[in-house]
Design an enzyme around this catalytic site. Structure first.
Site, mmCIF file in Angstrom:
data_model
loop_
_atom_site.group_PDB
_atom_site.id
_atom_site.type_symbol
_atom_site.label_atom_id
_atom_site.label_comp_id
_atom_site.label_asym_id
_atom_site.label_seq_id
_atom_site.Cartn_x
_atom_site.Cartn_y
_atom_site.Cartn_z
ATOM 1 N N SER A 27 0.820 -1.208 0.000
ATOM 2 C CA SER A 27 0.000 0.000 0.000
ATOM 3 C C SER A 27 0.857 1.262 0.000
ATOM 4 O O SER A 27 0.341 2.366 -0.068
ATOM 5 C CB SER A 27 -0.944 0.020 1.210
ATOM 6 O OG SER A 27 -0.204 -0.057 2.422
ATOM 7 N N THR A 159 -38.823 25.842 -12.721
ATOM 8 C CA THR A 159 -39.072 24.508 -12.169
ATOM 9 C C THR A 159 -39.321 23.630 -13.398
ATOM 10 O O THR A 159 -39.860 24.109 -14.403
ATOM 11 C CB THR A 159 -40.311 24.459 -11.243
ATOM 12 O OG1 THR A 159 -41.469 24.817 -11.999
ATOM 13 C CG2 THR A 159 -40.180 25.392 -10.047
ATOM 14 N N HIS A 160 -38.898 22.414 -13.330
ATOM 15 C CA HIS A 160 -38.968 21.512 -14.507
ATOM 16 C C HIS A 160 -38.232 22.117 -15.710
ATOM 17 O O HIS A 160 -38.568 21.812 -16.854
ATOM 18 C CB HIS A 160 -40.414 21.217 -14.916
ATOM 19 C CG HIS A 160 -41.303 20.817 -13.785
ATOM 20 N ND1 HIS A 160 -41.516 19.511 -13.442
ATOM 21 C CD2 HIS A 160 -42.008 21.568 -12.910
ATOM 22 C CE1 HIS A 160 -42.349 19.464 -12.404
ATOM 23 N NE2 HIS A 160 -42.644 20.708 -12.045
ATOM 24 N N SER A 281 -12.137 23.802 -29.688
ATOM 25 C CA SER A 281 -12.245 22.556 -30.428
ATOM 26 C C SER A 281 -11.100 22.490 -31.423
ATOM 27 O O SER A 281 -10.681 23.511 -31.969
ATOM 28 C CB SER A 281 -13.586 22.522 -31.162
ATOM 29 O OG SER A 281 -13.510 21.665 -32.285
ATOM 30 N N LYS A 287 -15.655 27.306 -31.686
ATOM 31 C CA LYS A 287 -16.116 26.759 -30.405
ATOM 32 C C LYS A 287 -15.378 27.318 -29.188
ATOM 33 O O LYS A 287 -14.160 27.433 -29.177
ATOM 34 C CB LYS A 287 -15.956 25.227 -30.399
ATOM 35 C CG LYS A 287 -16.836 24.484 -31.373
ATOM 36 C CD LYS A 287 -18.339 24.683 -31.148
ATOM 37 C CE LYS A 287 -18.830 24.036 -29.875
ATOM 38 N NZ LYS A 287 -18.797 22.564 -29.926
ATOM 39 N N ASN A 289 -15.757 26.026 -25.492
ATOM 40 C CA ASN A 289 -16.481 24.991 -24.745
ATOM 41 C C ASN A 289 -16.302 25.123 -23.223
ATOM 42 O O ASN A 289 -15.215 25.447 -22.755
ATOM 43 C CB ASN A 289 -16.009 23.600 -25.184
ATOM 44 C CG ASN A 289 -16.380 23.311 -26.626
ATOM 45 O OD1 ASN A 289 -17.416 23.768 -27.102
ATOM 46 N ND2 ASN A 289 -15.541 22.573 -27.324
ATOM 47 N N GLU A 294 -17.925 21.142 -17.385
ATOM 48 C CA GLU A 294 -18.275 19.757 -17.746
ATOM 49 C C GLU A 294 -17.478 18.752 -16.917
ATOM 50 O O GLU A 294 -17.998 17.717 -16.491
ATOM 51 C CB GLU A 294 -18.022 19.517 -19.233
ATOM 52 C CG GLU A 294 -19.006 20.249 -20.111
ATOM 53 C CD GLU A 294 -18.611 20.208 -21.581
ATOM 54 O OE1 GLU A 294 -19.430 19.805 -22.401
ATOM 55 O OE2 GLU A 294 -17.472 20.586 -21.923
ATOM 56 N N TYR A 321 -10.089 -5.629 12.732
ATOM 57 C CA TYR A 321 -9.355 -5.250 11.523
ATOM 58 C C TYR A 321 -9.333 -6.395 10.515
ATOM 59 O O TYR A 321 -9.134 -7.556 10.853
ATOM 60 C CB TYR A 321 -7.907 -4.849 11.851
ATOM 61 C CG TYR A 321 -7.135 -4.464 10.599
ATOM 62 C CD1 TYR A 321 -7.231 -3.180 10.084
ATOM 63 C CD2 TYR A 321 -6.383 -5.407 9.900
ATOM 64 C CE1 TYR A 321 -6.569 -2.834 8.913
ATOM 65 C CE2 TYR A 321 -5.719 -5.070 8.731
ATOM 66 C CZ TYR A 321 -5.812 -3.779 8.238
ATOM 67 O OH TYR A 321 -5.177 -3.439 7.075
ATOM 68 N N GLN A 326 -7.488 -1.735 3.943
ATOM 69 C CA GLN A 326 -6.411 -1.017 3.265
ATOM 70 C C GLN A 326 -6.900 -0.331 1.984
ATOM 71 O O GLN A 326 -6.297 0.633 1.523
ATOM 72 C CB GLN A 326 -5.285 -2.005 2.937
ATOM 73 C CG GLN A 326 -4.120 -1.424 2.194
ATOM 74 C CD GLN A 326 -2.981 -2.425 2.093
ATOM 75 O OE1 GLN A 326 -2.352 -2.767 3.086
ATOM 76 N NE2 GLN A 326 -2.735 -2.934 0.896
ATOM 77 N N LYS A 329 -8.031 3.924 1.524
ATOM 78 C CA LYS A 329 -7.298 5.171 1.307
ATOM 79 C C LYS A 329 -7.332 5.714 -0.121
ATOM 80 O O LYS A 329 -7.584 6.907 -0.304
ATOM 81 C CB LYS A 329 -5.872 5.044 1.842
ATOM 82 C CG LYS A 329 -5.844 5.213 3.374
ATOM 83 C CD LYS A 329 -4.596 4.741 4.030
ATOM 84 C CE LYS A 329 -4.488 3.280 4.332
ATOM 85 N NZ LYS A 329 -5.630 2.534 4.785
HETATM 86 N N1 ARG Z 1 -1.287 -1.146 5.222
HETATM 87 C C1 ARG Z 1 -2.275 -1.530 6.160
HETATM 88 C C2 ARG Z 1 -3.579 -0.758 5.930
HETATM 89 O O1 ARG Z 1 -3.539 0.222 5.283
HETATM 90 C C3 ARG Z 1 -1.794 -1.247 7.552
HETATM 91 C C4 ARG Z 1 -2.388 -2.136 8.581
HETATM 92 C C5 ARG Z 1 -1.931 -3.512 8.388
HETATM 93 N N2 ARG Z 1 -2.327 -4.330 9.456
HETATM 94 C C6 ARG Z 1 -2.214 -5.646 9.414
HETATM 95 N N3 ARG Z 1 -2.627 -6.300 10.421
HETATM 96 N N4 ARG Z 1 -1.759 -6.247 8.349
HETATM 97 O O2 ARG Z 1 -4.646 -1.149 6.381
#
Ligand code: ARG
Length: 464
Positions: A27, A159-160, A281, A287, A289, A294, A321, A326, A329
């Site tokens: 990650s 409206t509409h 364009s 044009k 645009n 958009e 957990y 993971q 993010k």
């Molecule tokens: N890279 C992991 C995450 O973003 C960190 C936590 C990992 N924990 C574990 N028990 N493997 O969730």
């Protein structure tokens, strides 16, 4: 094959890990964005461990100095993140250990990456909330600033997407100011729940090590500590709530963008977009645009998609957990990046656009925007609403056949429709007079709108 023995969990493992697993499970390619929060959190953790006697003052100082140094290296771009170390947390810790030896190996005392990642992520989201709030305040200022420029302009309200009733341009500017105001309230509420410290949860059950969570919470400006370790280890509500608020912001921007795309067409001609936010364009030389608008509308799709991904991600996950988490993010980072860029550009477009007064004025004459006002005029002398509606509907029909506005009908025609429709009808017909006839709180009545403009200027710190 990478040796499992080199991993922080190496002890129990025999044999090596398939390199495809490393690529699949890493990650660090995205969570490196948490490095500043990770270092800040680790420093607070180390200082707390020294308070509870788990680290000596000297060990604490070595760890704090080492972490700060690593932070500078990452900021300067001289730090090499390694995929085989999986995530930002282990990259930072491994570097610290390389430099400090056994002292570095003490940092992870009384914590787990599960509470560490949640802490980092909450710190990151807290900053993102504050940035978004500032950007939204700027956008609101851009809308409210228009109120002096466009004072007195009347727009056809729809409206509409059919012409409905007249509204002051300032009423329109404040409509968006209100929407983004609610988004800011939602951000503030979300921030309260984000701002609870999970660190100390350890893996899921807490720890037997003497720790002081309140000490860490104070150092990191958290308002409190999450009460239940099992809940905390599995909780991503805070991230999903934030993603939801971002989605609503994107939806509001998308509505506005769509409206302005229409308004800028040759068919509407209500406004001229600033050329700095349009593109041309490659084939049609004429044009201009509205690409920025958009894309603001289009990028809303990915923000909605990110929220959906997050909701599906936690569906059916058992406590506590699970590695699935993971995947949260990239979704949150993408929504935050997208919405921040969109809000910033929206403010510039709002400021740079010009309303086309003659084209707007031309439309006000057409569309019977004053018909409802006339109906209410009749209701006020005692005619039941349903009856008044029918009478005015018929009069509109007469005017439509002659292709004239209501104000152009003869007094005799009004009288024939209803005896109460006397000379006074000419005091409420026409959009200017119709606007003045409004009186309810929150309406487009000029006095009400002026009050709201003053209120918003004060809230946003603008000159009265
Ligand atoms: N890279 C992991 C995450 O973003 C960190 C936590 C990992 N924990 C574990 N028990 N493997 O969730």
């Amino acid at each position: 094959m990478a040796k499992q023995q080199h991993k922080p969990w190496g002890g129990v493992f025999e044999g090596d890990v398939d390199p495809r697993v490393e690529r699949f499970s890493e990650s660090v390619s995205f969570d490196h964005r948490l490095y500043a929060q990770d270092i800040r959190g680790s420093i607070a953790h180390a200082r707390m461990l020294a308070e509870t006697g788990m680290l000596s003052a000297d060990e604490r100082d070595q760890i704090v100095a080492g972490l700060e140094e690593i932070g500078h290296e990452i900021a300067a771009g001289t730090f090499e993140f390694k995929q085989e170390l999986e995530d930002v947390h282990m990259n930072v810790e491994r570097k610290l250990t390389e430099r400090l030896g056994d002292v570095g190996r003490k940092l992870h005392t009384g914590r787990s990456r599960n509470d560490q990642v949640s802490t980092d992520f909450r710190l990151w989201i807290r900053d993102a909330i504050d940035r978004t709030d500032q950007l939204l305040a700027n956008l609101q200022r851009a809308f409210v600033d228009r109120c002096d420029r466009d004072h007195g302009i009347i727009l056809p309200g729809y409206t509409h997407l059919q012409r409905a009733q007249p509204v002051l341009a300032n009423h329109y500017w404040l409509a968006y100011t209100e929407k983004f105001g609610r988004d800011r309230e939602r951000l503030a509420e979300c921030r309260r729940r984000v701002n609870q410290l999970p660190l100390g949860t350890a893996a899921l059950a807490g720890t037997t090590i003497p720790i002081d969570r309140r000490h860490v919470a104070a150092a990191l400006d958290f308002e409190g500590v999450v009460a239940n370790s099992l809940d905390s280890s599995s909780d991503r509500d805070f991230a999903i709530e934030f993603a939801f608020v971002l989605t609503l912001i994107a939806e509001h921007l998308s509505t506005w963008a769509e409206e302005w795309i229409l308004w800028s067409t040759a068919e509407f001609r209500f406004l001229r977009l600033p050329h700095a936010y349009c593109t041309g364009s490659s084939i049609m030389p004429q044009k201009i645009n509205p690409d920025v608008l958009e894309l603001i509308r289009g990028k809303t799709a990915r923000v909605v998609g990110n929220l959906t991904s997050l909701l599906v991600l936690i569906k059916g996950l058992p406590l506590a957990y699970n590695r699935d988490l993971q995947e949260d993010k990239p979704r949150v980072f993408d929504s935050a990046d997208t919405v921040e860029a969109s809000v910033e550009l929206a403010a510039a477009v709002v400021t740079g656009a010009e309303l086309n007064r003659p084209a707007i004025h031309e439309r006000l004459e057409r569309g019977y925007l004053d018909a409802t006002t006339l109906m209410e005029h009749l209701i006020k002398v005692g005619v039941p609403q349903r009856t008044a509606h029918e009478i005015i509907g018929k009069l509109v029909g007469v005017a439509m056949k002659r292709d004239v506005p209501l104000a152009k009908l003869e007094l005799a025609e009004f009288q024939a429709a209803h005896p109460a429709l006397d000379q006074s009808v000419y005091t409420v017909l026409g959009v200017e007079q119709a606007i003045l006839a409004f009186s309810s709180e929150g309406s487009t009545a000029p006095a009400m709108v002026a009050k709201q403009v003053a209120l918003w200027k004060e809230r946003l710190g603008l000159e009265p």
